[in-house]
Design a protein around this motif. Structure first.
Motif, PDB file in Angstrom:
ATOM      1  N   ASN A 139      61.343  57.766  28.400  1.00 19.80           N
ATOM      2  CA  ASN A 139      62.911  57.365  27.886  1.00 19.80           C
ATOM      3  C   ASN A 139      63.234  57.287  26.320  1.00 19.80           C
ATOM      4  N   LEU A 140      62.274  56.335  25.828  1.00 21.25           N
ATOM      5  CA  LEU A 140      62.262  56.197  24.372  1.00 21.25           C
ATOM      6  C   LEU A 140      62.076  57.293  23.612  1.00 21.25           C
ATOM      7  N   VAL A 141      61.034  58.267  24.190  1.00 16.58           N
ATOM      8  CA  VAL A 141      60.993  59.587  23.377  1.00 16.58           C
ATOM      9  C   VAL A 141      62.284  60.463  23.461  1.00 16.58           C
ATOM     10  N   ARG A 142      63.036  60.183  24.705  1.00 17.42           N
ATOM     11  CA  ARG A 142      64.161  61.119  24.790  1.00 17.42           C
ATOM     12  C   ARG A 142      65.213  60.636  23.672  1.00 17.42           C
ATOM     13  N   MET A 143      65.487  59.342  23.678  1.00 15.28           N
ATOM     14  CA  MET A 143      66.396  58.684  22.984  1.00 15.28           C
ATOM     15  C   MET A 143      66.214  59.222  21.390  1.00 15.28           C
ATOM     16  N   ARG A 144      64.863  58.984  21.054  1.00 23.12           N
ATOM     17  CA  ARG A 144      64.521  59.236  19.773  1.00 23.12           C
ATOM     18  C   ARG A 144      64.853  60.683  19.298  1.00 23.12           C
ATOM     19  N   ALA A 145      64.457  61.586  20.307  1.00 20.31           N
ATOM     20  CA  ALA A 145      64.841  63.010  19.970  1.00 20.31           C
ATOM     21  C   ALA A 145      66.038  63.426  20.057  1.00 20.31           C
ATOM     22  N   ASP A 172      62.030  70.782  22.424  1.00 23.34           N
ATOM     23  CA  ASP A 172      60.875  71.178  21.062  1.00 23.34           C
ATOM     24  C   ASP A 172      60.798  69.505  20.707  1.00 23.34           C
ATOM     25  N   LEU A 173      61.725  69.073  20.536  1.00 18.61           N
ATOM     26  CA  LEU A 173      61.901  67.688  19.962  1.00 18.61           C
ATOM     27  C   LEU A 173      61.305  66.574  20.773  1.00 18.61           C
ATOM     28  N   ILE A 174      61.506  66.680  22.122  1.00 17.10           N
ATOM     29  CA  ILE A 174      60.846  65.887  23.060  1.00 17.10           C
ATOM     30  C   ILE A 174      59.500  66.072  23.196  1.00 17.10           C
ATOM     31  N   GLN A 175      59.152  67.394  23.106  1.00 19.56           N
ATOM     32  CA  GLN A 175      57.762  67.579  23.227  1.00 19.56           C
ATOM     33  C   GLN A 175      56.803  67.037  21.822  1.00 19.56           C
ATOM     34  N   GLU A 176      57.539  67.096  20.701  1.00 18.81           N
ATOM     35  CA  GLU A 176      57.182  66.516  19.671  1.00 18.81           C
ATOM     36  C   GLU A 176      56.830  64.874  19.704  1.00 18.81           C
ATOM     37  N   GLY A 177      58.004  64.318  20.306  1.00 14.61           N
ATOM     38  CA  GLY A 177      57.931  62.968  20.427  1.00 14.61           C
ATOM     39  C   GLY A 177      56.784  62.604  21.445  1.00 14.61           C
ATOM     40  N   MET A 178      56.634  63.194  22.510  1.00 12.51           N
ATOM     41  CA  MET A 178      55.462  62.893  23.508  1.00 12.51           C
ATOM     42  C   MET A 178      54.169  63.216  22.808  1.00 12.51           C
ATOM     43  N   ILE A 179      54.019  63.911  21.893  1.00  9.14           N
ATOM     44  CA  ILE A 179      52.840  64.260  20.993  1.00  9.14           C
ATOM     45  C   ILE A 179      52.478  62.800  20.232  1.00  9.14           C
ATOM     46  N   GLY A 180      53.643  62.289  19.702  1.00  7.11           N
ATOM     47  CA  GLY A 180      53.606  61.073  18.935  1.00  7.11           C
ATOM     48  C   GLY A 180      53.231  59.960  19.917  1.00  7.11           C
ATOM     49  N   LEU A 181      53.802  59.762  20.936  1.00 11.57           N
ATOM     50  CA  LEU A 181      53.496  58.580  22.028  1.00 11.57           C
ATOM     51  C   LEU A 181      51.833  59.124  22.431  1.00 11.57           C
ATOM     52  N   TYR A 182      51.434  60.059  22.543  1.00 15.35           N
ATOM     53  CA  TYR A 182      49.924  60.238  22.872  1.00 15.35           C
ATOM     54  C   TYR A 182      49.293  59.801  21.700  1.00 15.35           C
ATOM     55  N   LYS A 183      49.535  60.158  20.653  1.00 17.13           N
ATOM     56  CA  LYS A 183      48.765  59.407  19.289  1.00 17.13           C
ATOM     57  C   LYS A 183      49.003  57.991  19.330  1.00 17.13           C
ATOM     58  N   ALA A 184      50.230  57.437  19.434  1.00 19.64           N
ATOM     59  CA  ALA A 184      50.195  55.934  19.512  1.00 19.64           C
ATOM     60  C   ALA A 184      49.145  55.299  20.407  1.00 19.64           C
ATOM     61  N   ILE A 185      49.149  55.931  21.869  1.00 25.30           N
ATOM     62  CA  ILE A 185      48.076  55.570  22.630  1.00 25.30           C
ATOM     63  C   ILE A 185      46.634  55.419  22.429  1.00 25.30           C
ATOM     64  N   ARG A 186      46.394  56.590  21.698  1.00 23.12           N
ATOM     65  CA  ARG A 186      44.990  56.780  21.280  1.00 23.12           C
ATOM     66  C   ARG A 186      44.687  56.047  20.196  1.00 23.12           C
ATOM     67  N   LEU A 194      57.264  54.059  15.807  1.00 19.72           N
ATOM     68  CA  LEU A 194      56.799  54.776  14.624  1.00 19.72           C
ATOM     69  C   LEU A 194      56.189  56.049  14.753  1.00 19.72           C
ATOM     70  N   CYS A 195      55.314  56.219  15.661  1.00 23.79           N
ATOM     71  CA  CYS A 195      54.447  57.191  15.802  1.00 23.79           C
ATOM     72  C   CYS A 195      55.467  58.401  16.353  1.00 23.79           C
ATOM     73  N   ILE A 196      56.406  58.156  17.522  1.00 23.42           N
ATOM     74  CA  ILE A 196      57.165  58.770  18.083  1.00 23.42           C
ATOM     75  C   ILE A 196      57.992  59.447  16.880  1.00 23.42           C
ATOM     76  N   ASN A 197      58.754  58.708  15.970  1.00 20.90           N
ATOM     77  CA  ASN A 197      59.660  59.355  14.599  1.00 20.90           C
ATOM     78  C   ASN A 197      58.994  59.827  13.856  1.00 20.90           C
ATOM     79  N   ARG A 198      57.851  59.671  13.557  1.00 22.89           N
ATOM     80  CA  ARG A 198      56.830  60.371  12.529  1.00 22.89           C
ATOM     81  C   ARG A 198      56.819  61.751  13.074  1.00 22.89           C
ATOM     82  N   GLN A 199      56.089  61.887  14.366  1.00 17.57           N
ATOM     83  CA  GLN A 199      55.967  63.114  14.995  1.00 17.57           C
ATOM     84  C   GLN A 199      57.082  64.041  14.916  1.00 17.57           C
ATOM     85  N   ILE A 200      58.375  63.609  15.401  1.00 17.84           N
ATOM     86  CA  ILE A 200      59.647  64.513  15.521  1.00 17.84           C
ATOM     87  C   ILE A 200      59.991  64.770  14.264  1.00 17.84           C
ATOM     88  N   MET A 201      59.779  63.923  12.959  1.00 16.95           N
ATOM     89  CA  MET A 201      60.216  64.419  11.768  1.00 16.95           C
ATOM     90  C   MET A 201      59.334  65.359  11.121  1.00 16.95           C
TER      91      MET A 201
END
Length: 91
Positions: A36-42, A54-68, A84-91
């Motif tokens: 839901n945070l990813v959706r809100m940021r997107a 597409d933006l949600i998908q990028e945000g999810m990639i950012g979330l996975y990177k954050a976890i990793r 921060l990772c979610i925002n950067r990935q979406i941008m």
């Protein structure tokens, strides 16, 4: 007690450490928790020619990177790092 009940009682930082130790279900739990945070940021962004999905998908990639990449030794709360990772990935 189920695994989900166990995860509910753990901090995000503990869950990330479990993932780093090989518990992939801990990462799945975090993804579910933060989707839901990813959706809100997107929703805050608009990309010409792109769909909101597409933006949600990028945000999810950012979330996975954050976890990793999260390192609790840096003294940052996981939620702040993930945001921060979610925002950067979406941008």
């Amino acid at each position: 007690m189920s695994r989900r009940d166990t995860y509910n009682k753990m901090s995000d930082e503990e869950l990330v450490l479990r993932y780093h130790d090989g518990d992939n279900m801990a990462a799945d739990y975090l993804v579910e928790k933060y989707k839901n945070l990813v959706r809100m940021r997107a929703r805050a962004y608009f990309l010409v020619g792109a769909d909101n999905d597409d933006l949600i998908q990028e945000g999810m990639i950012g979330l996975y990177k954050a976890i990793r990449d999260y390192n609790p030794d840096k003294g940052v709360v996981f939620m702040v790092f993930a945001s921060l990772c979610i925002n950067r990935q979406i941008m």
